[in-house]
Design an enzyme around this catalytic site. Structure first.
Site, PDB file in Angstrom:
ATOM      1  N   TYR A 169      -3.122  -0.850  -9.537  1.00 13.37           N
ATOM      2  CA  TYR A 169      -3.527   0.548  -9.435  1.00 13.37           C
ATOM      3  C   TYR A 169      -4.976   0.581  -8.968  1.00 13.37           C
ATOM      4  O   TYR A 169      -5.898   0.423  -9.753  1.00 13.37           O
ATOM      5  CB  TYR A 169      -3.359   1.261 -10.784  1.00 13.37           C
ATOM      6  CG  TYR A 169      -3.774   2.718 -10.769  1.00 13.37           C
ATOM      7  CD1 TYR A 169      -3.560   3.523  -9.656  1.00 13.37           C
ATOM      8  CD2 TYR A 169      -4.373   3.296 -11.883  1.00 13.37           C
ATOM      9  CE1 TYR A 169      -3.935   4.858  -9.646  1.00 13.37           C
ATOM     10  CE2 TYR A 169      -4.749   4.637 -11.890  1.00 13.37           C
ATOM     11  CZ  TYR A 169      -4.532   5.409 -10.774  1.00 13.37           C
ATOM     12  OH  TYR A 169      -4.905   6.738 -10.761  1.00 13.37           O
TER      13      TYR A 169
ATOM     14  N   ASP B 127      -0.123   1.531  -6.224  1.00 17.76           N
ATOM     15  CA  ASP B 127      -0.832   2.661  -5.648  1.00 17.76           C
ATOM     16  C   ASP B 127      -2.176   2.121  -5.165  1.00 17.76           C
ATOM     17  O   ASP B 127      -3.063   1.848  -5.958  1.00 17.76           O
ATOM     18  CB  ASP B 127      -1.012   3.746  -6.717  1.00 17.76           C
ATOM     19  CG  ASP B 127      -1.803   4.930  -6.222  1.00 17.76           C
ATOM     20  OD1 ASP B 127      -2.229   4.924  -5.047  1.00 17.76           O
ATOM     21  OD2 ASP B 127      -2.012   5.875  -7.015  1.00 17.76           O
TER      22      ASP B 127
ATOM     23  N   HIS C 143       3.985  11.103  -7.227  1.00 20.00           N
ATOM     24  CA  HIS C 143       4.327  10.015  -6.319  1.00 20.00           C
ATOM     25  C   HIS C 143       5.851   9.862  -6.283  1.00 20.00           C
ATOM     26  O   HIS C 143       6.551  10.332  -7.181  1.00 20.00           O
ATOM     27  CB  HIS C 143       3.733   8.694  -6.796  1.00 20.00           C
ATOM     28  CG  HIS C 143       2.234   8.637  -6.744  1.00 20.00           C
ATOM     29  ND1 HIS C 143       1.538   7.857  -5.852  1.00 20.00           N
ATOM     30  CD2 HIS C 143       1.296   9.262  -7.510  1.00 20.00           C
ATOM     31  CE1 HIS C 143       0.246   7.988  -6.048  1.00 20.00           C
ATOM     32  NE2 HIS C 143       0.067   8.836  -7.046  1.00 20.00           N
TER      33      HIS C 143
END
Length: 255
Positions: A108, A148, A246
């Site tokens: 992340y 991500d 998302h």
């Protein structure tokens, strides 16, 4: 082998929206999750340890913030909670698992959209992360970094690219970094190996009608060692249901 990655924007919120019911139907071998926004003490329900997976959580010190997870059908040969950098690990941004000669990471990366300080931290991480990725490439035969990345690589990867060239996530420096990653370090964007199409996004702002109008960004990736390109068989961004801001990215590999 099917690998799924998804930023949940809160694992408990996603659970209420049916994420775990959906996951049970996907026959995934490895699942990488980001932004779980929960502490281990808040995840004692068996719902958060779905069968038949071995489930691992690396939480942020700050409650309700960040955190990553990894589920795997096979127990990893080795597991690394964090990358070993205090400023990164306190925010729960990196979890690494080894399965034989395959290394899989749930990542992340920072968003710099909240201000200059966070963007500076993002740049700092990027500068340190590239050499780390090169080390992984030299250490493991196969590498898959899921997550991500908070960067849209090219104009094709976001709807309104002209209006975002000065915004975090599409800054020239960020895109140049992705260029270097994907041309000089032995890595590839698994999705683009099989899908060159436009308007393929994984994140939509909650403002306005971004989702309804498909005004999105592709910022969630499975970045793979180049030697896996021939093993990528299918890639899908699942948008039939919404579990988060998302969308899940599913990639099938033949190995």
């Amino acid at each position: 082998m099917r690998i799924i990655t998804l930023n949940l924007n809160g694992i408990r919120s996603a659970a209420k929206k049916g994420f775990f019911d959906w996951l049970a139907l996907q026959q995934a071998d490895i699942v990488c999750l980001q932004e779980i926004k929960a502490q281990s003490a808040q995840l004692t329900d068996s719902l958060f340890y779905p069968q038949p997976y071995h489930c691992y959580y690396h939480e942020a010190e700050k409650k309700g913030y960040s955190g990553v997870a990894l589920y795997a059908r096979r127990q990893p040969d080795a597991l690394q909670m964090g990358i070993g950098w205090v400023d990164i690990d306190c925010e729960g941004r990196y979890l690494q698992a080894q399965f034989g000669d395959l290394c899989v990471i749930s990542l992340y990366m920072h968003s710099g959209s909240s201000g200059e300080e966070r963007q500076a931290l993002k740049f700092s991480f990027m500068a340190r992360f590239l050499p780390h990725l090169q080390e992984l490439r030299n250490k493991y035969q196969h590498v898959v970094i899921c997550g991500d990345w908070n960067i849209a690589h090219k104009p094709i990867d976001l709807k309104n690219w002209k209006g975002n060239v000065k915004n975090s996530g599409f800054l020239p420096e960020e895109r140049a970094w992705m260029d270097k990653l994907l041309t000089e370090t032995g890595y590839s964007d698994a999705f683009r190996v099989v899908n060159p199409s436009a308007e393929q996004y994984t994140w939509w702002s909650n403002r306005g009608q971004a989702w309804a109008k498909n005004v999105g960004w592709r910022i969630d990736y499975q970045i793979i060692s180049d030697n896996l390109q021939a093993h990528v068989k299918q890639a899908e961004i699942y948008t039939t249901q919404r579990f988060s801001d998302h969308a899940p990215l599913l990639i099938d590999y033949a190995f």
